[in-house]
Structures are given as C-alpha cells and as structure tokens.
Enzyme design. Structure first.
Site, PDB file in Angstrom:
ATOM      1  N   ASP A  46      73.034  -3.730  51.350  1.00 54.46           N
ATOM      2  CA  ASP A  46      73.080  -2.779  50.236  1.00 54.46           C
ATOM      3  C   ASP A  46      73.298  -1.349  50.722  1.00 54.46           C
ATOM      4  OD1 ASP A  46      72.669  -4.787  48.414  1.00 54.46           O
ATOM      5  OD2 ASP A  46      70.552  -4.342  48.072  1.00 54.46           O
ATOM      6  N   TYR A  74      63.900  -8.251  57.968  1.00 57.51           N
ATOM      7  CA  TYR A  74      63.921  -6.932  57.337  1.00 57.51           C
ATOM      8  C   TYR A  74      62.539  -6.282  57.420  1.00 57.51           C
ATOM      9  CZ  TYR A  74      68.135  -8.723  54.987  1.00 57.51           C
ATOM     10  OH  TYR A  74      69.360  -9.268  54.709  1.00 57.51           O
ATOM     11  N   ASP A  88      65.698  -0.700  43.051  1.00 59.84           N
ATOM     12  CA  ASP A  88      65.658   0.231  44.175  1.00 59.84           C
ATOM     13  C   ASP A  88      65.907   1.631  43.624  1.00 59.84           C
ATOM     14  OD1 ASP A  88      68.416   0.390  43.704  1.00 59.84           O
ATOM     15  OD2 ASP A  88      68.985  -0.569  45.588  1.00 59.84           O
ATOM     16  N   ARG A 185      65.347  -7.420  47.125  1.00 56.52           N
ATOM     17  CA  ARG A 185      64.980  -6.777  45.858  1.00 56.52           C
ATOM     18  C   ARG A 185      64.410  -7.786  44.864  1.00 56.52           C
ATOM     19  NH1 ARG A 185      69.674  -4.702  43.539  1.00 56.52           N
ATOM     20  NH2 ARG A 185      70.901  -5.695  45.178  1.00 56.52           N
TER      21      ARG A 185
END
Length: 239
Positions: A46, A74, A88, A185
């Site tokens: 992203d 991550y 986000d 997300r």
C-alpha cells in the site's frame, strides 16, 4: 553474438519502499532511471506502508510468482476507538467509539481469534477487481462495501503470528506473519469489530518476504546510484 543479442539474465532487487509511493511507482522509476527493458514487482505494498518490496528484471521476472507466494512479515500500529473508510490514514475519521472498559486481555484474545486459517474479506480500498473495476475506484466514487454489486468475496488466508503490544493504548503496536493475499487492514478492522469497537491502521512496515529482509534492501536512490556506478558506460544522470 553482439551485445544486443545477449539475453538479459536479470536480477532480484530488494527495495525499501518509501511512504506514499506505489509499488508500480518504484518499478517505473527503476525502469527509466536504470534503463531496464523488463521489470516487475513481486506483490504490491500500500502507498501508506513502507518496507520491503521485491522487483525482478530480465529473465528473473519468471520468478515473480514464486516470490509473491512466500510468507510475509509486518510491523505496524493500529488505533482503537476510531474508524476510517480506508482503515488507514488515506481517508478521514468517520466514527468514534468509547474505549473505556477494553482490557489488554481482551485485545490479546481478539488477536488470537484472528490467528490461524481465517476467512477474511478484503477492504474496499484495495486493488482487487470486481466486475472489471478495482475496488478502490468504487470506494473513491463513494460506494461502500455493501453497495458493491455481487459483494466482496471472502478468502481463506493464514495468519501464523498476530502479536499485540498494548503499552501505548489506545494505540496498539503489532507484528503479523501471514500468507500471500492477507490484508493487514482487514485484520485491524476485524480486531476492532471483535472488541465491539472500531480501529484503523496508523502505520505499517513490511519487514520480510520469505528469507528476504528489509535490512538487506536499498533505498531507491541508493540502488540507482550503485547500478549506474557498476556500468562500463555510466548512464546520464539527467532524466
């Protein structure tokens, strides 16, 4: 065989993607700055995430599917008590919730429920195509997930690790190890829902793909400079 006839054996490039760049932006920059005839990236990251992306050039582009399939890791931060449509910081906060009463144990349990083989619905702000159009295009036009014709299909993904640190509550730092196709997300959104609350992601960094680590990656500028310096006939610096 002259120089033009020699096939490009290609290379695997590790880049630490900067904030706001798309994976395509990185590939395009390297293609033009380093004069690569063929280059592709092994999985998107992203724009509001940083960290490791793998790019392949020449014949190594045949390995892209292999790299895309590898496990990812991550590190990030989520914020409880608020939601955004994109989950986000691409979009503004659209709802707020009272976080009083949420305990560290409850957050740990919610993360545990999102570990293992889970059924996950991708966020509407994603690059998945539905009816020939990318979901984020529908979202930016004002469509919600409920309004997408045919719905957004859930998929099975594997989350091997979902660790949370609640020391900065309502900000929660986390580490995730997961399979290809996992949306971080969506994990953040679903953790908020399991707590009967809301959550959005305030930061994300990809630290590993398979055995490749972000510590071994170069910045875009570093790679371009090193590549140009290695050529027998240096490329011009003006673009």
């Amino acid at each position: 065989m002259n120089k033009e006839q020699i096939p490009d054996p290609g290379q695997v490039i590790l880049i630490d993607k900067p904030l706001t760049w798309t994976s395509f932006d990185v590939a395009n920059k390297l293609k033009h700055s380093c004069k690569f005839k063929k280059i592709g990236h092994a999985g998107t990251l992203d724009p509001l995430a940083t960290g490791l992306i793998i790019l392949c050039t020449g014949k190594m582009t045949k390995q892209i599917d292999q790299y895309q399939a590898q496990e990812k890791e991550y590190a990030g931060t989520l914020v409880l008590g608020k939601t955004t449509p994109s989950v986000d910081l691409e979009t503004a906060v659209d709802a707020e919730f009272d976080t009083n009463g949420i305990t560290p144990d409850q957050i740990q349990e919610a993360a545990r429920q999102l570990t293992g083989d889970i059924l996950q619905v991708p966020p509407i702000y994603s690059a998945i195509r539905v009816n020939g159009e990318r979901l984020y295009e529908k979202a930016r036009r004002g469509e919600t997930a409920d309004q997408v014709e045919g719905g957004i299909k859930a998929r099975i993904v594997t989350v091997s690790v979902f660790e949370v640190n609640t020391g900065r509550f309502p900000e929660v730092d986390f580490r995730v190890v997961c399979s290809k196709g996992t949306y971080i997300r969506s994990l953040v959104r679903d953790l908020g829902l399991l707590l009967n609350n809301g959550a959005y992601m305030s930061g994300l960094r990809r630290t590993r793909i398979g055995n490749f680590r972000v510590e071994d990656a170069a910045t875009i500028e570093q790679f371009i400079a090193t590549h140009r310096a290695s050529l027998p006939d240096p490329l011009p610096t003006n673009e």
